[in-house]
Scaffold this motif. Structure first.
Motif, PDB file in Angstrom:
ATOM      1  N   LYS A  17       0.959  24.281  28.707  1.00  0.00           N
ATOM      2  CA  LYS A  17      -0.298  25.015  28.923  1.00  0.00           C
ATOM      3  C   LYS A  17      -0.005  26.481  29.234  1.00  0.00           C
ATOM      4  O   LYS A  17      -0.646  27.393  28.689  1.00  0.00           O
ATOM      5  N   ALA A  18       0.977  26.729  30.088  1.00  0.00           N
ATOM      6  CA  ALA A  18       1.327  28.111  30.444  1.00  0.00           C
ATOM      7  C   ALA A  18       1.852  28.879  29.243  1.00  0.00           C
ATOM      8  O   ALA A  18       1.535  30.066  29.056  1.00  0.00           O
ATOM      9  N   VAL A  19       2.630  28.222  28.403  1.00  0.00           N
ATOM     10  CA  VAL A  19       3.179  28.872  27.208  1.00  0.00           C
ATOM     11  C   VAL A  19       2.062  29.228  26.231  1.00  0.00           C
ATOM     12  O   VAL A  19       2.040  30.325  25.653  1.00  0.00           O
ATOM     13  N   ALA A  20       1.121  28.316  26.054  1.00  0.00           N
ATOM     14  CA  ALA A  20       0.004  28.578  25.143  1.00  0.00           C
ATOM     15  C   ALA A  20      -0.807  29.786  25.605  1.00  0.00           C
ATOM     16  O   ALA A  20      -1.218  30.626  24.792  1.00  0.00           O
ATOM     17  N   GLU A  21      -1.008  29.887  26.907  1.00  0.00           N
ATOM     18  CA  GLU A  21      -1.774  31.008  27.439  1.00  0.00           C
ATOM     19  C   GLU A  21      -1.021  32.328  27.303  1.00  0.00           C
ATOM     20  O   GLU A  21      -1.632  33.399  27.234  1.00  0.00           O
ATOM     21  N   ALA A  22       0.321  32.259  27.261  1.00  0.00           N
ATOM     22  CA  ALA A  22       1.141  33.474  27.176  1.00  0.00           C
ATOM     23  C   ALA A  22       1.332  33.971  25.752  1.00  0.00           C
ATOM     24  O   ALA A  22       1.856  35.069  25.538  1.00  0.00           O
TER      25      ALA A  22
ATOM     26  N   PRO B 175       5.415  23.414  41.560  1.00  0.00           N
ATOM     27  CA  PRO B 175       5.369  22.047  42.100  1.00  0.00           C
ATOM     28  C   PRO B 175       4.822  21.015  41.120  1.00  0.00           C
ATOM     29  O   PRO B 175       5.330  19.890  41.049  1.00  0.00           O
ATOM     30  N   GLN B 176       3.777  21.370  40.357  1.00  0.00           N
ATOM     31  CA  GLN B 176       3.215  20.413  39.410  1.00  0.00           C
ATOM     32  C   GLN B 176       4.251  19.998  38.375  1.00  0.00           C
ATOM     33  O   GLN B 176       4.396  18.819  38.051  1.00  0.00           O
ATOM     34  N   ALA B 177       4.985  20.983  37.845  1.00  0.00           N
ATOM     35  CA  ALA B 177       6.008  20.679  36.855  1.00  0.00           C
ATOM     36  C   ALA B 177       7.138  19.867  37.469  1.00  0.00           C
ATOM     37  O   ALA B 177       7.736  19.012  36.807  1.00  0.00           O
ATOM     38  N   ALA B 178       7.459  20.127  38.738  1.00  0.00           N
ATOM     39  CA  ALA B 178       8.520  19.383  39.406  1.00  0.00           C
ATOM     40  C   ALA B 178       8.201  17.897  39.453  1.00  0.00           C
ATOM     41  O   ALA B 178       9.078  17.048  39.240  1.00  0.00           O
ATOM     42  N   ALA B 179       6.941  17.577  39.706  1.00  0.00           N
ATOM     43  CA  ALA B 179       6.531  16.173  39.730  1.00  0.00           C
ATOM     44  C   ALA B 179       6.627  15.560  38.331  1.00  0.00           C
ATOM     45  O   ALA B 179       7.091  14.424  38.166  1.00  0.00           O
ATOM     46  N   GLU B 180       6.198  16.322  37.340  1.00  0.00           N
ATOM     47  CA  GLU B 180       6.289  15.842  35.957  1.00  0.00           C
ATOM     48  C   GLU B 180       7.750  15.647  35.546  1.00  0.00           C
ATOM     49  O   GLU B 180       8.108  14.655  34.903  1.00  0.00           O
TER      50      GLU B 180
END
Length: 363
Positions: free
Chosen positions: A51-56, A270-275
């Motif tokens: 999601k972050a990459v798409a926004e960038a 943190p969200q990515a860490a959980a994933e």
């Protein structure tokens, strides 16, 4: 040959990436092949990172931050080190290339165990350095022999742990013993591209256990493997500010793209860490399952601490490689030594095990 290339380049051993699934499909008239040759993460990118990459993507018309300052700050905070102890490059291999460029003169010695990561002899040849290789013992590094191989001409010692292609690791105690035996003016690289897959209790985090005590130690890591950012090429090094400063001097301008930097930052949230934790747990479960099944089938599988397994079938390596590829399973052979097989999805691994079971270790 056009022009006059350096002699070192004319005789340069070429790094050969793993064959693609498309190559296997075309060569063997297959409907669907699976690539298990490059130690990639078989899962899709982490959702929050994608999601972050798409926004960038809208910023592609602008140059990125050359020094990757936000990524450096995030990594320094994560590892509890100074900002001047962190550098960011084009994968861990890109940081290693910068180390060669900043430290190795023609005729210098570079010591590393062999077999290991195939780029090591390439970088030595480009630098016109003398490669001093130390044989593996039971598919693992003999660090006492590595220490013995060091001379006054040695500039760098390179250790890939977990080792590629065997998947074996160096214990922290053995690394500390090596660092104690090596002069302080020799850089000792601890390349941990597969760090996130290590479960061996004898392996502590070298950024905490080794770097503070040994200013000549440099730890390399990457976002390519566990984080699944192989396509974006971003990695980092942690070491003494003097070493990091030398690496930064030879960095190509804007070597890490802005999108790669965004992906790295998102990966540290943190969200990515959980994933990531969930993904890694799945890969570790598959490593255990696949290794046990191969062992049950009679294959000589080396216990792995990475996201791949290694079968030291020696003279049968190329035959096994070809037979698997004809079944639509692309692996990485090392002629006369063994075959490295990256872990895929559970379904892909089932397909691999079924193929191995059809012809068995004796062929």
């Amino acid at each position: 040959m056009i022009g006059r290339p350096r002699l070192a380049v004319e005789g340069l051993p070429e790094y050969k990436p793993g064959r693609s699934a498309a190559q296997a499909e075309a060569e063997h008239n297959l409907v669907e092949a699976v690539k298990l040759a490059s130690n990639e993460n078989a899962n899709d990118p982490l959702p929050s990172v994608a999601k972050a990459v798409a926004e960038a993507a809208s910023s592609m018309n602008r140059y990125p931050d050359h020094r990757c300052m936000e990524v450096r700050e995030a990594l320094a905070d994560r590892h509890g080190v100074g900002l001047d102890q962190v550098t960011v490059g084009s994968g861990s291999v890109g940081v290693l290339q910068q180390l060669f460029a900043s430290y190795v003169d023609p005729g210098d010695e570079v010591v590393y165990p062999w077999r290991s990561f195939e780029v090591h002899p390439v970088f030595c040849a480009v630098s016109a350095a003398r490669a001093v290789t130390v044989p593996l013992v039971d598919h693992a590094f003999d660090l006492d022999a590595v220490a013995t191989a060091v001379t006054d001409s040695t500039k760098i010692v390179v250790l890939s742990t977990p080792n590629n292609p065997t998947g074996t690791v160096c214990s922290t105690a053995k690394l500390q013993r090596l660092l104690a035996a090596v002069p302080d003016d020799i850089i000792v690289v601890v390349d941990e591209a597969y760090r996130e897959f290590v479960t061996d209790a004898a392996v502590a985090d070298p950024i905490e256990a080794i770097v503070p005590e040994h200013p000549n130690a440099l730890v390399l890591r990457t976002f390519s493997k566990a984080y699944g950012l192989a396509n974006l090429r971003v990695g980092y090094g942690v070491g003494h500010p003097g070493v990091v400063g030398a690496l930064d001097k030879v960095a190509l301008p804007f070597i890490v793209s802005g999108i790669a930097q965004v992906a790295a930052l998102a990966s540290l949230e943190p969200q990515a860490a959980a994933e990531l934790s969930e993904r890694v747990a799945g890969i570790l479960a598959e490593r255990e399952r696949v290794s046990a099944a191969m062992d049950e089938q009679g294959w000589p599988v080396v216990p792995s601490q990475a996201n791949f397994v290694y079968l030291p079938v020696r003279a049968g390596a190329m035959d096994l490689f070809v037979r698997l590829e004809k079944q639509g399973l692309v692996t990485r052979p090392f002629e006369g030594e063994g075959v490295r097989i990256s872990l895929g999805t559970p379904e892909q691994n089932d397909r691999l095990l079924a193929a191995l079971g059809t012809f068995g270790p004796a062929g």
